[in-house]
Design an enzyme around this catalytic site. Structure first.
Site, PDB file in Angstrom:
ATOM      1  N   ASP A   8     -17.067 -39.646  -1.869  1.00  0.00           N
ATOM      2  CA  ASP A   8     -18.466 -39.600  -2.300  1.00  0.00           C
ATOM      3  C   ASP A   8     -19.296 -40.346  -1.265  1.00  0.00           C
ATOM      4  O   ASP A   8     -18.809 -40.678  -0.164  1.00  0.00           O
ATOM      5  CB  ASP A   8     -18.632 -40.125  -3.737  1.00  0.00           C
ATOM      6  CG  ASP A   8     -18.438 -41.635  -3.856  1.00  0.00           C
ATOM      7  OD1 ASP A   8     -18.121 -42.295  -2.837  1.00  0.00           O
ATOM      8  OD2 ASP A   8     -18.604 -42.159  -4.979  1.00  0.00           O
ATOM      9  N   HIS A   9     -20.557 -40.663  -1.617  1.00  0.00           N
ATOM     10  CA  HIS A   9     -21.466 -41.311  -0.671  1.00  0.00           C
ATOM     11  C   HIS A   9     -20.949 -42.680  -0.219  1.00  0.00           C
ATOM     12  O   HIS A   9     -21.254 -43.122   0.880  1.00  0.00           O
ATOM     13  CB  HIS A   9     -22.854 -41.441  -1.291  1.00  0.00           C
ATOM     14  CG  HIS A   9     -22.849 -42.031  -2.666  1.00  0.00           C
ATOM     15  ND1 HIS A   9     -22.472 -41.302  -3.778  1.00  0.00           N
ATOM     16  CD2 HIS A   9     -23.139 -43.281  -3.121  1.00  0.00           C
ATOM     17  CE1 HIS A   9     -22.549 -42.062  -4.860  1.00  0.00           C
ATOM     18  NE2 HIS A   9     -22.937 -43.272  -4.477  1.00  0.00           N
ATOM     19  N   CYS A  65     -13.819 -43.556  -2.726  1.00  0.00           N
ATOM     20  CA  CYS A  65     -15.114 -43.793  -3.359  1.00  0.00           C
ATOM     21  C   CYS A  65     -15.317 -45.300  -3.356  1.00  0.00           C
ATOM     22  O   CYS A  65     -14.557 -46.026  -2.701  1.00  0.00           O
ATOM     23  CB  CYS A  65     -15.226 -43.153  -4.744  1.00  0.00           C
ATOM     24  SG  CYS A  65     -14.149 -43.819  -6.024  1.00  0.00           S
ATOM     25  N   GLY A  66     -16.319 -45.786  -4.067  1.00  0.00           N
ATOM     26  CA  GLY A  66     -16.617 -47.219  -3.983  1.00  0.00           C
ATOM     27  C   GLY A  66     -15.445 -48.075  -4.421  1.00  0.00           C
ATOM     28  O   GLY A  66     -14.941 -48.920  -3.676  1.00  0.00           O
ATOM     29  N   GLY A  68     -12.588 -46.641  -5.878  1.00  0.00           N
ATOM     30  CA  GLY A  68     -11.383 -45.807  -5.919  1.00  0.00           C
ATOM     31  C   GLY A  68     -11.059 -45.325  -7.319  1.00  0.00           C
ATOM     32  O   GLY A  68     -10.321 -44.351  -7.485  1.00  0.00           O
ATOM     33  N   GLY A  70     -12.996 -43.960  -9.808  1.00  0.00           N
ATOM     34  CA  GLY A  70     -13.538 -42.664 -10.223  1.00  0.00           C
ATOM     35  C   GLY A  70     -12.698 -41.520  -9.673  1.00  0.00           C
ATOM     36  O   GLY A  70     -12.359 -40.568 -10.388  1.00  0.00           O
ATOM     37  N   MET A  71     -12.357 -41.628  -8.401  1.00  0.00           N
ATOM     38  CA  MET A  71     -11.525 -40.597  -7.773  1.00  0.00           C
ATOM     39  C   MET A  71     -10.151 -40.545  -8.433  1.00  0.00           C
ATOM     40  O   MET A  71      -9.647 -39.468  -8.762  1.00  0.00           O
ATOM     41  CB  MET A  71     -11.361 -40.879  -6.275  1.00  0.00           C
ATOM     42  CG  MET A  71     -12.585 -40.581  -5.458  1.00  0.00           C
ATOM     43  SD  MET A  71     -12.861 -38.797  -5.337  1.00  0.00           S
ATOM     44  CE  MET A  71     -14.152 -38.779  -4.076  1.00  0.00           C
ATOM     45  N   ARG A 132      15.905 -43.757  -9.299  1.00  0.00           N
ATOM     46  CA  ARG A 132      15.265 -44.123 -10.571  1.00  0.00           C
ATOM     47  C   ARG A 132      13.771 -43.820 -10.560  1.00  0.00           C
ATOM     48  O   ARG A 132      13.169 -43.569 -11.615  1.00  0.00           O
ATOM     49  CB  ARG A 132      15.511 -45.605 -10.876  1.00  0.00           C
ATOM     50  CG  ARG A 132      14.807 -46.590  -9.962  1.00  0.00           C
ATOM     51  CD  ARG A 132      15.232 -48.022 -10.244  1.00  0.00           C
ATOM     52  NE  ARG A 132      14.463 -49.015  -9.523  1.00  0.00           N
ATOM     53  CZ  ARG A 132      14.615 -49.303  -8.224  1.00  0.00           C
ATOM     54  NH1 ARG A 132      15.522 -48.677  -7.503  1.00  0.00           N
ATOM     55  NH2 ARG A 132      13.869 -50.231  -7.640  1.00  0.00           N
TER      56      ARG A 132
HETATM   57  C1  RB5 Z   1     -20.836 -44.960  -6.687  1.00  0.00           C
HETATM   58  O1  RB5 Z   1     -21.874 -45.876  -6.823  1.00  0.00           O
HETATM   59  C2  RB5 Z   1     -19.574 -45.474  -7.363  1.00  0.00           C
HETATM   60  O2  RB5 Z   1     -19.733 -45.463  -8.743  1.00  0.00           O
HETATM   61  C3  RB5 Z   1     -18.395 -44.643  -6.958  1.00  0.00           C
HETATM   62  O3  RB5 Z   1     -18.270 -44.645  -5.573  1.00  0.00           O
HETATM   63  C4  RB5 Z   1     -17.059 -45.113  -7.484  1.00  0.00           C
HETATM   64  O4  RB5 Z   1     -16.858 -46.460  -7.269  1.00  0.00           O
HETATM   65  C5  RB5 Z   1     -16.757 -44.728  -8.866  1.00  0.00           C
HETATM   66  O5  RB5 Z   1     -15.678 -44.988  -9.404  1.00  0.00           O
END
Ligand code: RB5
Length: 142
Positions: A8-9, A65-66, A68, A70-71, A132
């Protein structure tokens, strides 16, 4: 070896630097991430990356991502994806040795770039231990 990368950004800068480094290692990279720092929603790029790994269009995936989280949460909704969050070289090794992570996730806002590159290198070069750990992986899907 072909790797898909999604970000993401918050992960644009590290993505760009990792893509250059991976290409230097003769690894082909498919970019699923955003290329701008405009705010966007990580699931929009995480789902296509997960599908590409499951379809065999790429061998492995990397996600940034910021934090990790969310991803990782999104990727792990896909049966067959083992997305492991790593923030140190040691965890980068263990996430392959023990979990055979087919997607490596990193928190771009909480680790320096050189650590991110070291984690990727360790994850790529460390073998899965099997045994295992294979038994445990076989119990994940439900
Ligand atoms: C973006 O601000 C942030 O929420 C995203 O990068 C990530 O950290 C989400 O889990």
């Amino acid at each position: 070896m072909k790797i898909g990368i999604a970000n993401d950004h918050a992960g644009v800068d590290y993505k760009n630097r990792l893509v250059e480094w991976l290409k230097g290692q003769n690894i082909e990279v498919v970019n699923f991430g955003t290329d701008t720092t405009d705010s966007m929603d990580y699931p929009d790029v995480a789902h296509p990356l997960a599908q590409a790994v499951l379809d065999g269009k790429v061998d492995l995936g990397i996600a940034l991502c910021g934090t990790g989280n969310g991803m990782a949460i999104t990727l792990n909704k896909h049966k067959g994806i083992r997305a492991g969050l790593a923030w140190s070289k040691e965890i980068g090794a263990l996430v392959k040795q023990h979990n055979n992570a087919n997607v490596l996730v990193m928190p771009a806002r909480f680790i320096p770039y050189d650590v991110a590159q070291e984690i990727v290198n360790t994850w790529l070069t460390t073998p899965f231990e099997g045994g295992r750990h294979q038994r445990r992986i076989d119990k994940i899907d439900c």
